[in-house]
Design an enzyme around this catalytic site. Structure first.
Site, PDB file in Angstrom:
ATOM      1  N   GLU A  97     -12.895  12.855  -9.408  1.00 39.85           N
ATOM      2  CA  GLU A  97     -12.680  12.456  -8.024  1.00 39.85           C
ATOM      3  C   GLU A  97     -12.045  11.066  -8.004  1.00 39.85           C
ATOM      4  O   GLU A  97     -12.212  10.270  -8.927  1.00 39.85           O
ATOM      5  CB  GLU A  97     -14.024  12.445  -7.290  1.00 39.85           C
ATOM      6  CG  GLU A  97     -14.550  13.843  -7.012  1.00 39.85           C
ATOM      7  CD  GLU A  97     -13.985  14.429  -5.743  1.00 39.85           C
ATOM      8  OE1 GLU A  97     -12.825  14.886  -5.778  1.00 39.85           O
ATOM      9  OE2 GLU A  97     -14.687  14.444  -4.727  1.00 39.85           O
ATOM     10  N   HIS A 120     -33.171 -10.717   1.862  1.00 43.66           N
ATOM     11  CA  HIS A 120     -33.770 -11.449   2.967  1.00 43.66           C
ATOM     12  C   HIS A 120     -34.476 -12.721   2.510  1.00 43.66           C
ATOM     13  O   HIS A 120     -34.868 -13.531   3.358  1.00 43.66           O
ATOM     14  CB  HIS A 120     -34.738 -10.548   3.746  1.00 43.66           C
ATOM     15  CG  HIS A 120     -34.042  -9.693   4.759  1.00 43.66           C
ATOM     16  ND1 HIS A 120     -33.058  -8.811   4.420  1.00 43.66           N
ATOM     17  CD2 HIS A 120     -34.158  -9.613   6.122  1.00 43.66           C
ATOM     18  CE1 HIS A 120     -32.616  -8.202   5.513  1.00 43.66           C
ATOM     19  NE2 HIS A 120     -33.258  -8.678   6.553  1.00 43.66           N
ATOM     20  N   LYS A 160     -22.124  -6.649  16.538  1.00 41.56           N
ATOM     21  CA  LYS A 160     -20.928  -6.665  15.694  1.00 41.56           C
ATOM     22  C   LYS A 160     -20.925  -5.444  14.767  1.00 41.56           C
ATOM     23  O   LYS A 160     -19.888  -4.784  14.605  1.00 41.56           O
ATOM     24  CB  LYS A 160     -20.929  -7.953  14.883  1.00 41.56           C
ATOM     25  CG  LYS A 160     -19.600  -8.291  14.276  1.00 41.56           C
ATOM     26  CD  LYS A 160     -19.655  -9.686  13.665  1.00 41.56           C
ATOM     27  CE  LYS A 160     -18.371  -9.974  12.922  1.00 41.56           C
ATOM     28  NZ  LYS A 160     -18.379 -11.299  12.316  1.00 41.56           N
ATOM     29  N   ASP A 161     -22.074  -5.150  14.168  1.00 43.25           N
ATOM     30  CA  ASP A 161     -22.152  -4.002  13.256  1.00 43.25           C
ATOM     31  C   ASP A 161     -21.874  -2.696  13.991  1.00 43.25           C
ATOM     32  O   ASP A 161     -21.253  -1.792  13.448  1.00 43.25           O
ATOM     33  CB  ASP A 161     -23.541  -3.923  12.603  1.00 43.25           C
ATOM     34  CG  ASP A 161     -23.694  -4.932  11.478  1.00 43.25           C
ATOM     35  OD1 ASP A 161     -22.677  -5.289  10.867  1.00 43.25           O
ATOM     36  OD2 ASP A 161     -24.827  -5.359  11.217  1.00 43.25           O
ATOM     37  N   SER A 169     -27.925 -13.933   3.761  1.00 44.17           N
ATOM     38  CA  SER A 169     -26.562 -13.632   3.320  1.00 44.17           C
ATOM     39  C   SER A 169     -25.835 -14.897   2.874  1.00 44.17           C
ATOM     40  O   SER A 169     -26.178 -16.001   3.300  1.00 44.17           O
ATOM     41  CB  SER A 169     -25.768 -13.022   4.473  1.00 44.17           C
ATOM     42  OG  SER A 169     -26.275 -11.773   4.808  1.00 44.17           O
TER      43      SER A 169
END
Lengths: 266, 435
Positions: free
Chosen positions: B291, B219, B247-248, B223
């Site tokens: 895995e 922050h 959007k998320d 971004s």
């Protein structure tokens, strides 16, 4: 500095790898067993596919095969007698099935070890008290627990079906089957300790279904699938409902997203 | 924090004013994920994977806490307690399958998130610490996932634990004592399962702590964005809420559809059948594989097959495997190009896609038995992995001629003339550079 150290490290790694790449390999002989080993046959059941459901009659026939054939050597460690109610047996029938077996217990009055008839709340009767006893009775082979066998093998159902129906072939000339083992090309080492377990007419189905090896193998595999995944039907039902709910939510959330962004995009 | 044009939090009701002057939690939320956090307007869907990873972590923590209520960490009862959860606990199968596949989905979104960072240069100044905290999270995730896989005490649990802990015995002189100290004995046993359970429970909360640090560090500059250029003014950003929350949320529903489809219809497709066989120290499985999400690193470990320069092959493999992840910490200084986004770096872009293919090849080789031709393919792929980061990247960033960058984010999105129009109505405020 970071870049110099990094580049040196990178060159060292690449040199070592290039060396390892160039080292000549020893010629390996193809494993004769691998050439004989066969992939499982393709089979399908009423419960195959994302919407499939168990055939209750088939599960009951499969249970009969397990009870009359498999259970003399193989346990069903994680299943309780009460679970049989889920494949269509009545509580009274389950109680009667359980009572056929004697399980170890403690006498509440004397504290001595005794046996008592099994109850629906008991786990399935184990044919051997421990691994040593099982090996002693089976030419040093250990019959595995069957309650997870379908999940514990690659291509679970097809594999077990192929194994049960894969007996009776003559091994190719020159291939020695060791004493006490049996030739079965679907087993990973093609020599399996278990003798052919199913022969035509081995059990007598109450519903009149002809008890061929193929039929019995299919039935018992269906039963074992249920034993491994008793939640299968409810899982698919809940999954379908969840997908339906989420699809609607996805459409609504997409419309919301477009609405919110409507004033932004040119 | 953030940009000068960010919306300011104004408590409206008397209660919110009272609360704001005592515990400004609503203010924190407002500035972190609310209207008070301006975000570049041109983020594409690949930028949603960070939020998805956070969601995946929460799913793992919640389902894990419930599983721990029914699980028994003892070698004699662990396997049976898992079957108890699957059969006798109400909806226990649901919780366990969500936890099992949740781990895989967590890694899927994190790997997409990492490659997005690599493509758009998210690791470059001023976001080096955001990136490095991400690498720390990846390492913690791998440790947590590995220890979680041991807990059912199936065949792969046991033999996976045996293989991974024996890596430490490759360290010269002190290796074997370290291995025994980690395992709590000569081989994985009850001491191993209890300590792994304890660590498997606590590490996700450590991850959560690092996630909070990472979001905090993110922050400060905000971004990156697909153009890689800095935010220059209010016309370049949109408030996080409602634009990016909407959007998320949409991407979250798509993620859930994929997650539910796998967890309910093919819940064991990503696992190994041998883990439904109880652990047996006397019987080694034919192929021991980790895995799927650890397979590329397993391939790197196994690519080193010769003793060279007085170092045994096993030690080379262990050093290389740890180096393959730790080198990511130095990525901000290995890549010196001042252009962030690969959209404007034609040469880097080619090598980026080669790396994507290379890692997929490594994953495939990791799943295959250690025989030809897989060993040689794995050696070539491992060579490229290290050459990419340690040799190619520094050289490319020094010699590459990047494409011309747009003047601003708004110009890139809206076109030149529209960007000027968009900038004009912002109250005549002169756009200030972020830095």
């Amino acid at each position: 500095m970071v870049r110099l150290v990094g580049m040196a490290l990178g060159l060292v790694f690449c040199f070592v790898l290039a060396w390892a790449f160039l080292v000549p390999r020893e010629a390996t002989q193809p494993d004769p067993v691998k050439l004989l080993h066969r992939e499982p046959k393709e089979v399908s059941w009423p419960h195959t596919g994302p919407f499939g459901k168990f055939d209750r009659a088939q599960l009951q026939r499969g249970f009969q095969v397990y009870k009359e054939v498999c259970s003399s050597c193989h346990g069903l460690y994680h299943v309780h007698y009460r679970d049989l109610e889920k494949i269509g047996f009545t509580p009274a029938q389950v109680k009667a099935i359980a009572a056929e077996y004697e399980v170890p217990a403690i006498d509440p009055n004397t504290g001595e070890t005794i046996t008592r008839p099994a109850l629906p709340t008991d786990k399935f009767y184990r044919p051997f008290p421990n691994e040593q006893a099982a090996r002693a009775a089976n030419n040093n082979a250990y019959p595995p627990d069957l309650s997870l066998i379908i999940k514990a093998r690659k291509n679970g159902e097809s594999y077990v079906y192929s194994l049960l129906t894969g007996y009776g072939e003559e091994p190719p000339p020159g291939f020695e089957v060791p004493d006490g083992l049996n030739y079965n090309p679907y087993f990973h080492s093609v020599n399996i300790a278990m003798a052919q377990p199913l022969v035509d007419g081995q059990v007598e189905y109450a519903d009149g279904t002809p008890a061929t090896v193929d039929q019995m193998a299919k039935d018992v595999v269906a039963f074992l699938r249920w034993a491994a995944e008793p939640e299968l039907e409810v899982r698919r039902r809940v999954g379908l409902a969840s997908l339906l709910f989420l699809s609607i939510l996805a459409v609504l959330s997409y419309l919301t997203y477009r609405r919110v962004w409507a004033d932004v995009k040119p | 924090m953030s940009f000068p044009w960010a919306e300011q939090y104004e408590p409206k009701s008397p209660f919110m004013k009272w609360l704001d002057s005592r515990l400004p939690l609503p203010r924190l939320v407002f500035n972190a994920v609310g209207p008070g956090y301006p975000v570049p307007r041109n983020l594409n869907f690949f930028y949603n994977f960070g939020v998805l990873a956070g969601f995946a972590l929460l799913v793992q923590i919640i389902t894990g806490i419930v599983l721990a209520m029914h699980y028994s960490a003892h070698i004699d009862t662990a396997f049976a307690s898992i079957e108890h959860i699957m059969r006798d606990v109400n909806q226990g199968w649901l919780i366990r399958y969500l936890h099992m596949n949740g781990a895989s989905f967590f890694f899927i979104v994190v790997y997409v998130h990492i490659f997005r960072g690599l493509y758009y240069g998210s690791y470059k100044a001023p976001r080096e610490i955001v990136w490095m905290l991400g690498v720390v999270i990846l390492l913690l995730m791998m440790a947590t996932a590995f220890m979680g896989y041991v807990l059912p005490w199936g065949q792969m649990s046991f033999w996976g634990a045996q293989v991974i802990t024996s890596l430490f015995s490759a360290i010269p002189l002190v290796g074997e004592p370290i291995r025994q100290w980690l395992v709590g004995g000569f081989a994985p046993d009850n001491a191993t399962i209890t300590r792994f359970f304890s660590l498997h429970y606590v590490l996700p909360f450590v991850i959560l702590g690092v996630v909070i640090l990472k979001v905090w560090a993110l922050h400060i500059p905000g971004s990156t964005n697909p153009t890689g250029i800095d935010v220059k003014g209010p016309q370049d950003t949109l408030p996080f809420h409602p634009y990016f929350t909407a959007k998320d949320f949409f991407t979250l529903t798509l993620y859930l559809i994929a997650f539910v489809a796998v967890s309910f219809f093919i819940p064991n497709a990503l696992g190994h059948p041998d883990n439904y066989i109880p652990a047996n120290p006397l019987s080694t499985p034919e192929h021991i594989v980790p895995e799927w999400y650890l397979l590329p690193f397993y391939a790197i470990l196994r690519a080193f097959t010769v003793d060279l320069l007085f170092v045994p092959a096993k030690l080379w493999g262990v050093i290389a495997m740890f180096a393959s992840i730790l080198l990511l910490l130095f990525l901000p200084w290995l890549d010196t190009s001042r252009v962030r986004s690969a959209n404007y770096r034609p040469v880097y872009r080619i090598f980026f896609w080669l790396l994507v293919v290379d890692v997929l090849v490594l994953g495939y080789v990791g799943a295959m038995p250690a025989e030809e031709p897989y060993v040689r393919i794995g050696q070539l792929a491992t060579m490229y992995y290290f050459a990419h980061f340690l040799i190619i990247l520094p050289i490319v960033s020094a010699v590459e001629k990047p494409l011309p960058l747009p003047n601003s984010i708004a110009e890139a999105v809206l076109g030149k003339s529209a960007a000027q129009v968009a900038a004009a109505p912002s109250g005549g405020v002169v756009a200030q550079p972020a830095e």
